[in-house]
Each structure stands twice: as C-alpha cells, then as structure tokens.
Scaffold this active site. Structure first.
Site, PDB file in Angstrom:
ATOM      1  N   LYS A 116      20.582  94.977  26.499  1.00  7.21           N
ATOM      2  CA  LYS A 116      20.550  94.667  25.061  1.00  7.21           C
ATOM      3  C   LYS A 116      19.954  93.301  24.754  1.00  7.21           C
ATOM      4  O   LYS A 116      19.374  93.121  23.679  1.00  7.21           O
ATOM      5  CB  LYS A 116      21.950  94.796  24.461  1.00  7.21           C
ATOM      6  CG  LYS A 116      22.413  96.244  24.408  1.00  7.21           C
ATOM      7  CD  LYS A 116      23.712  96.416  23.646  1.00  7.21           C
ATOM      8  CE  LYS A 116      24.127  97.880  23.712  1.00  7.21           C
ATOM      9  NZ  LYS A 116      25.335  98.186  22.964  1.00  7.21           N
ATOM     10  N   ARG A 292      16.694 107.971  24.772  1.00  4.26           N
ATOM     11  CA  ARG A 292      17.044 109.347  25.149  1.00  4.26           C
ATOM     12  C   ARG A 292      17.230 110.161  23.880  1.00  4.26           C
ATOM     13  O   ARG A 292      17.184 109.620  22.778  1.00  4.26           O
ATOM     14  CB  ARG A 292      18.368 109.318  25.906  1.00  4.26           C
ATOM     15  CG  ARG A 292      19.435 108.594  25.064  1.00  4.26           C
ATOM     16  CD  ARG A 292      20.818 108.711  25.615  1.00  4.26           C
ATOM     17  NE  ARG A 292      21.722 107.751  25.002  1.00  4.26           N
ATOM     18  CZ  ARG A 292      22.407 107.939  23.883  1.00  4.26           C
ATOM     19  NH1 ARG A 292      22.277 109.074  23.225  1.00  4.26           N
ATOM     20  NH2 ARG A 292      23.208 107.011  23.402  1.00  4.26           N
TER      21      ARG A 292
END
Ligand code: ADP
Ligand code: ADP
Ligand code: MG
Length: 473
Positions: A116, A292
């Site tokens: 992140k 994804r």
C-alpha cells in the site's frame, strides 16, 4: 481464442462464476477442491475437478501446487479469483515460469500495488491525490507517534500488505497509538506474513467509492464507472451500489479519469479496481488498488452490460479491448447484497451448518451468484459469504423496491443470514435518500432490533411449509 483450458485456483461462488464464463467462451474449466469442499457446487460446475489437499486450506494457498496441477491437466491459463492467492505475486511468476497464462496483471504489478505504501507513491506520481500519511513504512512505535502528531489525529494505522478489511485500526491519540501498534503488527504478521505498517490521515465519515477498470496488453485502459461500498461493518463491505447514488456526473467523470491514470501509471493489464475515499467537502483520495476481480464486480456488469470475467480471459489471451471509453455507457442502478451465513443479532457470529432448504430469488432484474443448494453443508473453514444477491432497476426508487422484493423472495433455511438485517437497512430513510457514509452501520445499532418472527411470511416460507407437510416432515 488462444486459451482452451483454464484452471480455477479458487472455490465457492467465484469459482462457479469463472466456470460459467469459460462455458460461454467454449473453454474447458478445471476445478480444485479440498476434502472439506468435495460437495461444493464449483466441483460440479467444472469440466474436471481435482482434490488438491486433505486439509481445508493448504491446497488453495500453495502456488507451486496449483500451477503443477494446471500443467498436468493440460491447462494453458489460470484464473485466481479473489482472496486466497489472487494477490500473491509468486503465483503469477510461477505461472510465467511454467508457461501458464496468468489471468491478471504481471507479477511485478501485483507486488508493487499490493504494497500500500508503494501504491501511494504510484498514485502520487500519476497526479492522483492521496490522504496525507507517513512517508513509507513506520520504523517503530516512537516513529508512529511522531508521524501521527505531524499528520494530526485521528489517523489510521494500516498493514502495508493488508486486505479484506483486516489489519486496520483508527487511533485518536498517542495512547491509542501505543495500544494499537503491537496489535496491528501481530495481526498483519499472522494474516499477511508481513509486519510492515504505515499511517494515513483518517478521513472522518468518508464514502468508499471505487472504480472498475479494464486494461489490455496493447496499452488501452478504460473504466466501467464506480461502485459505492460505504455500507460496511468493521471495514468489510456488506452492500455495494453502482453507480454511486451520491455522486454528480462531474464527480463520476473525474474519478473515472483518476482511476484510469492509476492503471496507466502502473502499467496495468486485465481487470482491476482503484479504491478512493470521498470526504464531506467533495475531495477524493486514492486508497488502494485491488489487482484482481472483485466480489462486487457483478454490479458493474449489471449497469454496463460488460461481462468482466469474460473480458479478463480475452485480455489474458492477448485480445485488445473491443470498446473504447466513449462506447461504455451505464444504465439504471444496481445493488449487491452479500448474503453471509452470520447472525447479525449475535454480533454477526458465523452461522455455519447445513442448508436445509434454499430458494434463490428471481424475477426481473435479479441475479443470484451462489455456491449452495438444499442439503449443502457450509464448511466452517472459509468465508461466511454464501451467496450474492444482485438487483438491477431503471431508477434508484425502483431499485429499493425491487431489492426488498428480491430479499423477500430468497429463502435460506438451516443457518442464520444477513437477509433480515438488509431489509432493515432498506427501510431506513437515510439509505433511501442516498445519504450514508462508512459509519452508517455503526451509527444505526437500532437496525439490529428486528424480530424475524414478526416479518410477513414470505412465499419461500410458505413453499417450505407446503413441501414439509407433503413430505410428512
Ligand atoms: P473485495 O475488495 O473484492 O470486496 P474483500 O476485501 O471483501 O474483496 O475480500 C474478498 C475476499 O478476499 C475475502 O474473503 C477476504 O477475506 C479475502 N482477502 C482480500 N484481500 C486479502 C489479502 N490480502 N489476504 C488474504 N485474504 C484477502
Ligand atoms: P483493505 O485492503 O482491507 O480493503 P482498505 O485500505 O481498502 O483496506 O480500507 C478498507 C476500509 O477501511 C475502507 O473502505 C474504509 O472504510 C476504511 N478506511 C481505510 N483507510 C481509511 C482512512 N484513511 N480514513 C478513513 N477510513 C479508512
Ligand atoms: Mg480495500
């Protein structure tokens, strides 16, 4: 189509969803399952199924194991679904080494966007706003306290490789920071195998707005508009909406552009989601990218008419996107309800066990993605989500009415579910007026005050009673 046979490295409803896409494309699908999953629906929906482990988890979590099976069964591609190995860059690189086409972005992109703090840097470099935060990861708790004071409380302490709403704690002062620091580190180490944490300014009462993107190998990238996932409990999504009923057309266009910028900035290929927070003043901040297919991809399919899983397979096969941005329109509103086998009245405690009867909802604008059937026993080892109810309607008002009707149609017996709780949310005037943020669930504990008995008997209940009477049960 250069892809002829796909290994589905997942289980449950998303494995069923991927098998359906393969069938429509004329591609063979290979399922994997643990012993605990031998009666799971995804095993029956695939053309071939292979037991991959005796224990419930290890088979779904070993990249070498699943890629070996893909090679042995003559697959040319692998779809990772969501959860499990879907954001594990090693799976993508093992696929590449063994000549299996990974249906997703390159291993390097999964790795860098899965981190992140690195993803924040990519966003900044692409000219996309991020929340004020720590520079990179924190060194120790003293560093955390110093940086939190620089940023200003409240702050979010987050696991750098976190996901699924875990490894996140809000800290309002030095004392809370000191209390939470070790906790988040130990949670992150256990869940994600990484002790790295960082800080972000806490956006108070934000809306969670995310954008679905598709990018091909030829360098084209488009967005499929946004989803509003503000209805969450403990940072986990419950109800998702597309498009967000809380955005103006200008905001919609602006955020779509930001998402495409992030996708181009990291050299993205395949389907992905760029998540943002929207604050009370109308400012957007990049939060993270999920590399994804997402649980809630269904509602973007409902409003755009694009089959995202088929698009993923086509992109992986090297085909260019068949449309450009100007050809992608949205129509109406869609909602997805995550039907979890949980008891909302008992702290959302998982309620695993046998489904004694199951009726899926139907009628106009209703889709059910599930991996259960009457007699199926929900194993206790996996996520408690047992179905997704997806509702589409031409207007927001019609969506509310149709959602109430569809939730009432759906009958799941034998376990407790979140269905009656969602009916309560749908009755709330603020939800109806499209006025809510990520604190909605927490701010309305009174919505848990329902009695399942006093609810009107649904058709499904009546049918269940009739069948039981006929069978002399
Ligand atoms: P989405 O972002 O698609 O809404 P969620 O955050 O609900 O997905 O996660 C989908 C599933 O994947 C859940 O079962 C969640 O626990 C799991 N998951 C997501 N990210 C991770 C991760 N980094 N590590 C482990 N599990 C994850
Ligand atoms: P995950 O990878 O687990 O999905 P995210 O970074 O996407 O984690 O955050 C999950 C949720 O936590 C968000 O949808 C939001 O509700 C909350 N959250 C995360 N960061 C912040 C922040 N800086 N301020 C306020 N809420 C946040
Ligand atoms: Mg997220």
């Amino acid at each position: 189509m250069s892809i002829k046979k796909v290994l589905i490295a997942n289980r449950g409803e998303i494995a069923v969803r991927i098998a359906r896409a393969c069938q429509e494309l004329g591609i063979k699908a290979v399922a994997i399952y643990s012993e605990a999953d031998q009666y799971s629906l995804h095993v029956k929906k695939a053309d071939e199924a292979h037991c991959i482990s005796r224990d419930p988890l290890s088979g779904y979590l070993n990249p070498h194991h699943v890629v070996n099976l893909a090679v042995e069964t003559g697959c040319d591609a692998l779809h990772p679904g969501y959860g499990f190995l879907s954001e594990n860059h090693e799976l993508a690189s093992v696929c590449r080494d063994r000549g299996i086409q990974f249906i997703g972005p390159a291993a390097e992109v999964i790795r860098s966007m899965g981190d992140k703090t690195e993803a924040r840097t990519t966003a900044i470099n692409s000219g996309v706003p991020v929340t004020p935060g720590s520079e990179g990861n924190l060194r120790d708790v003293e560093d955390a306290v110093v940086q939190a004071n620089r940023i200003g409380y409240p702050v979010m302490l987050k696991a750098t490789s976190g996901g699924g709403g875990r490894g996140i704690r809000r800290c309002d002062n030095d004392q809370e920071m000191r209390q939470n620091y070790e906790r988040v580190i130990s949670e992150a180490t256990k869940a994600f195998g990484s002790a790295e944490v960082f800080l972000e300014k806490c956006i108070v009462n934000p809306r969670h707005i995310e954008v679905q993107i598709l990018a091909d190998r030829q360098g084209n990238a488009v967005h499929l508009y946004e989803r509003d996932c503000s209805i969450q409990r403990r940072n986990q999504k419950l109800i998702e909406l597309a498009p967000s009923p809380q955005l103006s057309e200008e905001q919609r266009e602006y955020i779509g552009d930001l998402a495409v910028r992030v996708a181009k900035g990291c050299g993205y290929e395949n389907a992905g989601t760029v998540e943002f927070l929207l604050d009370d003043t109308g400012d957007f901040y990049f939060m993270e990218m999920n590399t994804r297919v997402q649980v809630e991809h269904t509602i973007s399919e409902a409003i755009t008419g694009i089959d995202i899983v088929k698009a993923q397979i086509r992109i992986a096969a090297g085909e260019p996107l068949p449309v450009d941005q100007s050809q992608i329109r949205y129509r109406g509103f869609a909602a997805q309800f995550r039907i979890n086998a949980e008891d909302p009245k008992n702290g959302f405690l998982p309620s695993f066990g046998r489904i004694t009867r199951y009726y899926s909802a139907g009628g106009p604008g209703v889709r059910t993605d599930a991996a259960m059937y009457t007699g199926y026993e929900i194993p206790p080892y996996y996520d408690s989500m047992c179905a997704k109810l997806i509702v589409w309607a031409m207007t927001w008002q019609e969506l509310l009415e149709r959602s109430r009707r569809a939730l009432n149609d759906m009958g799941i017996y034998g376990v407790k579910t979140t269905i009656p709780y969602y009916q309560q949310i749908l009755q709330h005037p603020d939800f109806g007026a499209a006025n809510f943020n990520t604190s909605f669930v927490e701010n309305h504990p009174e919505l848990l005050d329902y009695s399942t008995k006093s609810r009107p008997e649904s058709i499904a209940t009546a049918i269940a009673a009739a069948i039981a009477a006929q069978a002399g049960l």
